[in-house]
Design an enzyme around this catalytic site. Structure first.
Site, mmCIF file in Angstrom:
data_model
loop_
_atom_site.group_PDB
_atom_site.id
_atom_site.type_symbol
_atom_site.label_atom_id
_atom_site.label_comp_id
_atom_site.label_asym_id
_atom_site.label_seq_id
_atom_site.Cartn_x
_atom_site.Cartn_y
_atom_site.Cartn_z
ATOM 1 N N VAL A 137 9.500 22.025 -39.692
ATOM 2 C CA VAL A 137 9.397 23.373 -39.134
ATOM 3 C C VAL A 137 10.500 24.292 -39.642
ATOM 4 O O VAL A 137 10.404 25.503 -39.534
ATOM 5 C CB VAL A 137 9.384 23.334 -37.585
ATOM 6 C CG1 VAL A 137 8.189 22.523 -37.093
ATOM 7 C CG2 VAL A 137 10.680 22.766 -37.004
ATOM 8 N N LYS A 138 11.560 23.723 -40.184
ATOM 9 C CA LYS A 138 12.690 24.500 -40.738
ATOM 10 C C LYS A 138 13.053 25.676 -39.849
ATOM 11 O O LYS A 138 13.280 26.787 -40.328
ATOM 12 C CB LYS A 138 12.384 24.951 -42.168
ATOM 13 C CG LYS A 138 12.247 23.765 -43.151
ATOM 14 C CD LYS A 138 12.220 24.200 -44.593
ATOM 15 C CE LYS A 138 12.101 23.036 -45.559
ATOM 16 N NZ LYS A 138 10.832 22.292 -45.494
ATOM 17 N N ARG A 139 13.124 25.467 -38.556
ATOM 18 C CA ARG A 139 13.528 26.524 -37.650
ATOM 19 C C ARG A 139 15.049 26.684 -37.688
ATOM 20 O O ARG A 139 15.775 25.769 -38.112
ATOM 21 C CB ARG A 139 13.075 26.198 -36.216
ATOM 22 C CG ARG A 139 11.551 26.087 -36.029
ATOM 23 C CD ARG A 139 10.792 27.296 -36.518
ATOM 24 N NE ARG A 139 9.410 27.337 -36.082
ATOM 25 C CZ ARG A 139 8.341 27.255 -36.888
ATOM 26 N NH1 ARG A 139 8.502 27.081 -38.195
ATOM 27 N NH2 ARG A 139 7.123 27.348 -36.388
#
Lengths: 310, 310
Positions: free
Chosen positions: B104-106
């Protein structure tokens, strides 16, 4: 879309954006009670409460402001139901002719970054048809992965006349851990700022680029420098109000034309009804949105006043 | 969850993860046709096609592998309908006892980062009830905002015994633009790697930390250095196969115990049926999942072989 943003800022004389970052604890009890009575203490109930809360705030403020900035994390935490409310909020703000800045801070590479750009700013192709899905006007993007992460967003921006704001110097206390580290005599954020100017150079609106930057209100000195590094980039400025930024600190984020920056306030506006200042004016949880309107007026006065006096 | 990941890697003897990053163009025509016949050329139709595609691949490979890594962007581009398929995929992989790494690379700050952590790894409180929403086991996280962005994830990881992989050195060609810049004689990614080790130090599983790192297969020399900088962090290694990484290049991502890294392949596995190599074995679009199984077996052989020969 950058032209529309500039036009609306001029018309409203309000270089501000309302951050629609609802925590469930912000929502007045009469709204959550009604939603929970209907849908239970469920993600659907929470999403409904947040939707009613957002709608009231937008209804009370839309004629004063050019733009809103919904923070997707606050919706995403409620899963699919929350994201339905995110989408409803974006659509409703468009009905009210507001510019919508999706604060999504996405960032990946190649086809993955393209998928984010498609989902938030572009159109997805499905067989012979195409659909706009979340359909914000701007999205915030993280630069850590370099050009491979940004280019797919820029491509969609060119096609759709939409825009992005790239994180350069963020408003939080620890933003300096990496962003302030010195590289060849200059901090990382300046190098990122230079790239923002470069990425934005070939997708210009009438006076500003589709590619903007995020620089925190809490770092006015850095804002002054970055203003010069990226003269054609709009700067989205978070950190006003609750995080400590004040109008007078923000004048150097703006160009001489009085444009080039848009200042965000979230809690200070959407949760204004909990502040003593507005309570003393007779505002209660029942008419919470009136406090939001008053807080917008106060913020415009603070920032426009500071710009007039510089 | 890091203990479960380690256990499953030992049991399967497969330090690999299958990237469920479906593009609609990957899905065989007989699947999309059926979905479009039922639901039209709509986001719901696309989401159904992707779900059927994922399910077949998981069914064909789950006994060979410890983990999957769905890339949320590929679902998010179809809006709410796509995210329903993301959630269904996560849930189905859990039924098959797979460890799920949400790619998700949040990355945000404070309460916003906490909301992402809640939505992807934790439980959200709604009135008197709490819910797991997307409920992955691990999530990928972007470090650009510093400790303020990471700490809320670490807090949730401690509480829920889940984990994160922080982007350190990404696999893409332009990752060096910022990540390789020299700071006090060392590249930025090493400084980020040191922070990963620091953040992970007080949330240890039996032998590895809940806090891991992402280092691209395409940068084996950097992997060798980062292995030493973060001895207790698992390294998630993207970029194998389609992006150019090979088993022999990857041995230095692993510790002496043969653990400490997990290598991802997405297109090379889920889209294997389009490769001449598998077509020559008689695989067609109809039995595409058999190609995925064969591709998993080949990948395990490549990596385990390289580890045995080092």
């Amino acid at each position: 879309m950058i032209n529309k943003l500039v036009d609306k800022i001029k018309k409203t004389n309000a270089p501000i954006v309302v951050g629609l970052d609802p925590m469930l604890s912000y929502v007045p009890e009469h709204i959550t009670k009604k939603a929970f009575d209907e849908l239970g203490e469920t993600p659907a109930g929470a999403a409904e409460a947040i939707w009613q809360y957002n709608k009231a705030i937008v209804d009370a403020t839309y004629d004063l402001i050019p733009a809103v900035k919904p923070q997707i994390a606050m919706y995403e935490q409620f899963g699919v139901e929350g994201l339905k409310t995110f989408q409803k909020t974006v659509d409703y703000c468009h009905e009210k002719d507001l510019v919508v800045i999706g604060d999504v801070k996405r960032g990946d590479i190649g086809s993955t970054s393209a998928a984010y750009a498609t989902g938030h700013l572009g159109k997805v192709q499905i067989g012979s048809k195409s659909y706009s899905t979340f359909d914000e006007d701007f999205a915030t993007v993280n630069p850590y992965l370099g050009t491979d992460g940004i280019k797919p967003f820029v491509d969609v921006c060119k096609e759709e006349k939409k825009g992005i704001f790239i994180l350069v110097k963020t408003s939080n206390p620890s933003s300096g851990e990496f962003q302030d580290r010195m590289i060849d005599g200059r901090p990382l954020y300046e190098w990122v700022g230079e790239k923002v100017a470069e990425w934005g150079a070939d997708c210009m609106g009438d006076s500003y680029s589709y590619v903007g930057a995020v620089v925190g209100a809490t770092y006015p000195e850095q804002g002054k420098i970055l203003r010069k590094v990226m003269p054609k980039s709009f700067i989205l400025v978070p950190g006003y109000g609750a995080q400590g930024g004040k109008g007078a600190d923000l004048v150097h984020f703006f160009n001489e034309d009085g444009l080039g920056a848009i200042v965000n306030s979230s809690r200070g506006i959407i949760c204004a009804y909990k502040q003593d200042k507005y309570k003393d004016m007779g505002i209660t949880a029942e008419n919470f949105a009136d406090a939001s309107r008053k807080a917008v007026e106060d913020m415009i006065e603070d920032i426009s006043g500071a710009l007039a006096n510089r």
